[in-house]
Enzyme design. Structure first.
Site, short mmCIF file in Angstrom:
data_model
loop_
_atom_site.label_atom_id
_atom_site.label_comp_id
_atom_site.label_asym_id
_atom_site.label_seq_id
_atom_site.Cartn_x
_atom_site.Cartn_y
_atom_site.Cartn_z
N ASP A 132 0.59 -1.20 -0.02
CA ASP A 132 -0.05 0.14 0.11
C ASP A 132 0.96 1.25 0.02
OD1 ASP A 132 -2.46 -1.56 0.24
OD2 ASP A 132 -2.05 -1.82 2.32
N HIS A 161 5.17 21.26 3.24
CA HIS A 161 3.88 21.34 2.91
C HIS A 161 2.98 19.90 2.95
CE1 HIS A 161 6.23 19.48 -0.25
NE2 HIS A 161 5.08 19.29 -0.75
N HIS A 182 1.58 17.76 1.09
CA HIS A 182 1.50 16.61 0.18
C HIS A 182 1.99 15.26 0.86
CE1 HIS A 182 1.73 19.05 -3.70
NE2 HIS A 182 0.47 18.66 -3.43
N ASP A 188 9.53 21.46 -1.60
CA ASP A 188 9.04 21.55 -2.94
C ASP A 188 8.75 23.01 -3.48
OD1 ASP A 188 9.48 18.94 -3.20
OD2 ASP A 188 7.37 18.24 -3.40
N ASP A 236 15.27 21.47 -4.59
CA ASP A 236 14.01 20.49 -5.07
C ASP A 236 14.55 20.14 -6.35
OD1 ASP A 236 11.98 19.07 -6.43
OD2 ASP A 236 10.61 20.91 -6.03
N SER A 271 -5.53 17.31 -3.18
CA SER A 271 -4.85 18.08 -2.56
C SER A 271 -4.61 19.57 -3.34
CB SER A 271 -3.33 17.44 -2.21
OG SER A 271 -2.49 17.45 -3.24
N HIS A 280 -2.46 21.15 -17.39
CA HIS A 280 -1.66 20.74 -16.11
C HIS A 280 -0.34 21.64 -16.31
CE1 HIS A 280 -0.04 19.12 -12.57
NE2 HIS A 280 0.94 18.83 -13.34
N HIS A 322 6.76 21.97 -9.70
CA HIS A 322 8.09 22.05 -9.44
C HIS A 322 9.11 22.93 -10.40
CE1 HIS A 322 7.81 18.68 -6.55
NE2 HIS A 322 6.87 18.44 -7.38
N HIS A 350 15.30 15.54 -3.52
CA HIS A 350 13.98 15.33 -3.94
C HIS A 350 14.20 14.94 -5.55
CE1 HIS A 350 11.88 18.01 -0.99
NE2 HIS A 350 12.63 16.89 -0.32
N ASP A 401 1.44 -2.93 4.44
CA ASP A 401 0.52 -3.91 3.55
C ASP A 401 -0.35 -4.02 4.61
OD1 ASP A 401 -0.89 -5.68 2.33
OD2 ASP A 401 0.98 -6.94 1.88
#
Lengths: 561, 561
Positions: free
Chosen positions: A61, A84, A86, A173, A205, A243, A373, A377, A399, A452
């Site tokens: 998962d 942040h 995310h 980020d 980043d 988000s 979109h 970044h 990152h 999991d």
């Protein structure tokens, strides 16, 4: 440029007055960002996120950073700073807090609210420290200054960590949208001020370091969304990240302008937008939102649905619509807008959703055929600004995968950072800032920890290897009952196979071979269960390999009675 | 535009004078192209290719068209026409010829040579009929005219099939490179002539129908490759498709210009380039090629390696180099050029290879950062030319997923083909051309046939479903030995698990539950093995689900003694 070698050993003790930085995630991968700072025996954690699994991690998962490096020192942690909200920056916090509940979590208002909503599901009440840009606050020896950065979620922060070892600027980020819809710019003035003061180490980043030029403004998406809504004769279904508050705002604005109601679909979408609205980050006109259960009866040309599933997640509403396995029946004339990036690894799943929706007659608008979109970044051209403004003595790209880290390192070199002051580290690599110079000094354990179901860490690489073999080839189990006194076979061999793709009748061919091999083996009268297992595995294994050129897992089960 | 509905039944008998077309592959997918034409009881097959499996088909080597529709009528097949030598057009021929060896296979010189090299491995000697552009030849009632088309492999053909039902033009795969390196253009003059004569049905390649505009000339890749070779200080490693003869030619030319030797790596690369050279499609200067085993000792700045593996195939040389599991040790300063497209579904694997090579210090040049690939398929702007020149009465987009077929249908409508003369069919959908009008009249079986190891069709959807569960969750098998007279358990329950990610010690918790459930079940004294299985499955299943929220496969094995 130095880079880690497999032979890196444990690091030496940290010299007095020096700062140690160990990333437990985010270096060599996109996700599970987590950096541990150490000074004078005290620790500061920046971000604590999850990584989403790929096909090589079947059934998993989530993937967490390995907390082993700090597990014996949880009490030394002064705080966890969250840049942040995310998932790849906050998603592993519940698992860290399980190990020590009262670690202060530090972040902006929205970041903490999103974290809190998540922690409610884990029944954890965090110790919160709310901060904002232009604030400065010390956590033990770590004097932290927060700076605004623009990203694909509101209220993101960079952090400058001051210790006697120097100033480290960690960007989190960020992107450099110069016309952000909420007016909140990345604080280049602050970066410049730090640069004048002297940035000893910049951690920046790298996600888009390979992308040349500049990222378009989020603002340019608005007119495209508006045009899609305006020209659609039937339903409009928009899939986005749960988000992405700015993106959802643009969809809501377009729906309002064109007299359509909006329904939010998906648990995380409903939860996050509720949080964002309550805190004033999302403006929803009164009466615009309709309950998702009621929206089916509404005329198609009067609704916009906003849902998750833009990455082709099989259980999300969008995938189920594509499979006609959802109350919303996509039909000729409907428009589906995938207003998000395509996260690497999800290409096949997203293609399947696009084809499914197209098959039912929907027009699918996505980043491949429209400007729907923009990335969150900064791209190469923008990263150069940050390097030039902060003029760091040392640089460490963070990152990103190897390709991104190397590309970012090259940009740093172009702006004048000397090659031997650029440190490319992987997860677990120890970087010490000593006397103004950053160097790799060792490595610590930083492997994947798998979630999991409800368990964390139980699923090991061994289990995953077994899953890969089982998933590719299936298994053949051979059961034999042996009399523990005489060593004689009293029942079996019996064969049970799943996923092997071999006609069960064909096993009649190999059973006599197994029996014969067992008889030969039993000739000496000694019962050796390990030996019986070996004989069975060898006999059945060669038969399958010779007959089918396949290598299913062979599992001999010997039961003694 | 009509499109198939799930309720399509078997087609009616074909009216006299009508032509039937059934695609057994290539419609709704990219791959395993195969179309069956029927007139007056006789059959003509156009192409017979394979599809490469995705993650949802674990362990599968290849996917074939289902020959069920023609299996009882193999003797009615007049010929198999192969438009060109790519795997997705010829790869399933060996499997068709296994069912009837003497079906004539028709194709251009290179196409037949590549097929023959492949058939040698299957120990089949085909009945070959070589044709070339501008030739006309009848196979039973099918009067076939061949036209040159340009594609990413030399010597590709389109075919116009004339029967009393009308003219059907099948383009095969094609692009419209107007400056092809071998001078062989797609024969638009021929298309125009057919258009004047009257094309009753156009079947045209849809792969790039969503891509606006025009495809750049293959010629533009040459200077980029040249520049990469010229500026590399160490080894140059080029990965390409093993069939892309034009691309390999450009690499060989660049190597020659810059005084480097060339080694070919990979069985299919060596085999195909051997065929191409022998037939004059590839020019190799004398002394340029060095054996791949010798190349290691050569100075790095004097060699170019050409290998397969551009799609991240794990066993190919390139992946092994990325993992340092190959005699060629990629090092700082080496350049790796991925001179190929990125086939959808392979993104993750290719990213892994790029990161691996980058990690060792190689510069990786790929289509994401340089113009090192052009597509082999005409884009939307070019497809319009074909539609305008052929002016078909009916149009059927072929070779593409749903998104591509729909996009191509829209282009046809824009050029004036009436909506109700555009037929979007999926695999297995029956299209009849009757009195100059193409219509869907039914559907036949056209599922996936899986090749796994040496067996064809043994691996079913059931087995794949089992593999998916095993691969995601592993299994728990519970072995119980029962006395067939008394019904008593004489040994077990014993638990064997693989890939479940559950600590084996934890099974001690559930064993007493199983024993208790079995005792309750045995209270009535009747031995019912099915019932024992159910009890075990239910008990262990609920335990795992409640404790771990997982659903491994549970396999009760009851042995009677």
């Amino acid at each position: 440029m130095s880079h880690p070698h497999p032979e890196l050993g444990p690091p030496p003790p940290l010299p007095e007055g020096a700062l140690r930085i160990v990333a437990l995630g985010g270096l060599g991968e996109i996700g599970r960002n987590m950096a541990v700072f150490e000074f004078d025996g005290r620790l500061l954690v920046v971000d604590c996120g999850v990584l989403f699994p790929e096909a090589e991690q079947p059934g998993i998962d989530l993937i967490l950073p390995d907390f082993d490096y700090i597990r014996d020192r949880l009490d030394d942690i002064e705080a966890v700073i969250l840049t942040h909200g995310h998932e790849d920056h906050i998603g592993a916090v519940p698992y860290l807090l399980r190990e020590r509940r009262n670690i202060p979590v530090v972040g902006s208002k929205l970041t903490l609210a999103l974290l809190e909503a998540k922690l409610t599901e884990h029944r954890i009440q965090p110790v919160k420290v709310e901060v904002a840009e232009e604030q400065r606050r010390a956590f033990g020896p770590f004097d932290c200054e927060f700076l605004a950065v623009n990203h694909s979620i509101p209220d993101a922060l960079a952090v400058a960590v001051r210790t006697p070892a120097g100033i480290v600027l960690h960007t989190g980020d960020f992107r450099m949208d110069q016309l952000p819809s909420d007016g909140r710019l990345t604080d280049l003035g602050g970066f410049a001020r730090l640069g004048r003061e002297g940035v000893d180490l910049l951690m920046s980043d790298s996600t888009n370091a390979e992308v040349p030029g500049f990222v378009t403004s989020e603002r340019e998406i608005g007119p495209v969304i508006d045009e899609v809504v305006r020209t659609s004769s039937k339903r409009v279904i928009v899939a986005s990240f749960a988000s992405h508050i700015h993106r959802v705002q643009q969809v809501i604005d377009a729906a309002e302008r064109h007299g359509r109601k909006v329904a939010l679909i998906g648990r995380s979408m409903v939860r996050n937008m509720g949080v964002a609205r309550d805190l004033g980050y999302l403006r929803i006109p009164p009466g615009l939102i309709v309950d998702s259960k009621e929206i089916e009866g509404w005329p198609p040309d009067e609704v916009v649905l906003i849902c998750t599933g833009s990455q082709g997640e099989p259980m999300a509403a969008l995938s189920r619509m594509a499979n006609r396995d959802h109350p919303i029946r996509v039909a000729e004339g409907d428009t589906v807008l995938l207003a998000s990036s395509l996260v690497p690894g999800n290409e096949t799943a997203v293609t399947r959703v696009i084809n499914g929706l197209t098959r039912w007659g929907a027009r699918v608008v996505h980043k491949g055929n429209a400007k729907v979109h923009v990335s969150g970044h900064a791209a190469a051209g923008e990263l150069l600004y940050v390097l030039n403004l902060t003029r760091p003595s040392n640089f460490m790209p963070v990152h990103g995968e190897w390709r991104h880290l190397r590309a970012h390192a090259k940009l740093a070199a172009l702006t004048g950072v000397p090659d031997d002051h650029i440190v490319i580290a992987e997860d677990g690599v120890v970087v010490d800032l000593v006397d103004g110079r950053a160097r790799i000094t060792g490595a610590v354990q930083a492997g994947y920890v798998y979630v999991d179901g409800t368990s964390v860490g139980d699923v090991t690489e061994f289990a995953l290897k077994d899953r890969r073999i089982l998933g590719e080839e299936g298994f053949i189990s051979v059961v034999i009952v042996v009399d523990s006194n005489t060593g004689k076979v009293t029942a079996g061999p019996e064969i049970h196979a799943r996923g092997s793709g071999i006609d069960p009748d064909r096993f009649d061919e190999v059973l006599p071979q197994v029996e014969k091999a067992l008889q030969e083996n039993a000739a000496d009268g000694v019962v050796d269960i390990q030996q019986i297992r070996r004989v069975v595995r060898r006999t059945v294994g060669s038969w399958v390999s010779n007959t089918y050129r396949r290598r299913p897992m062979i599992i001999p089960v010997v039961v003694e009675v």
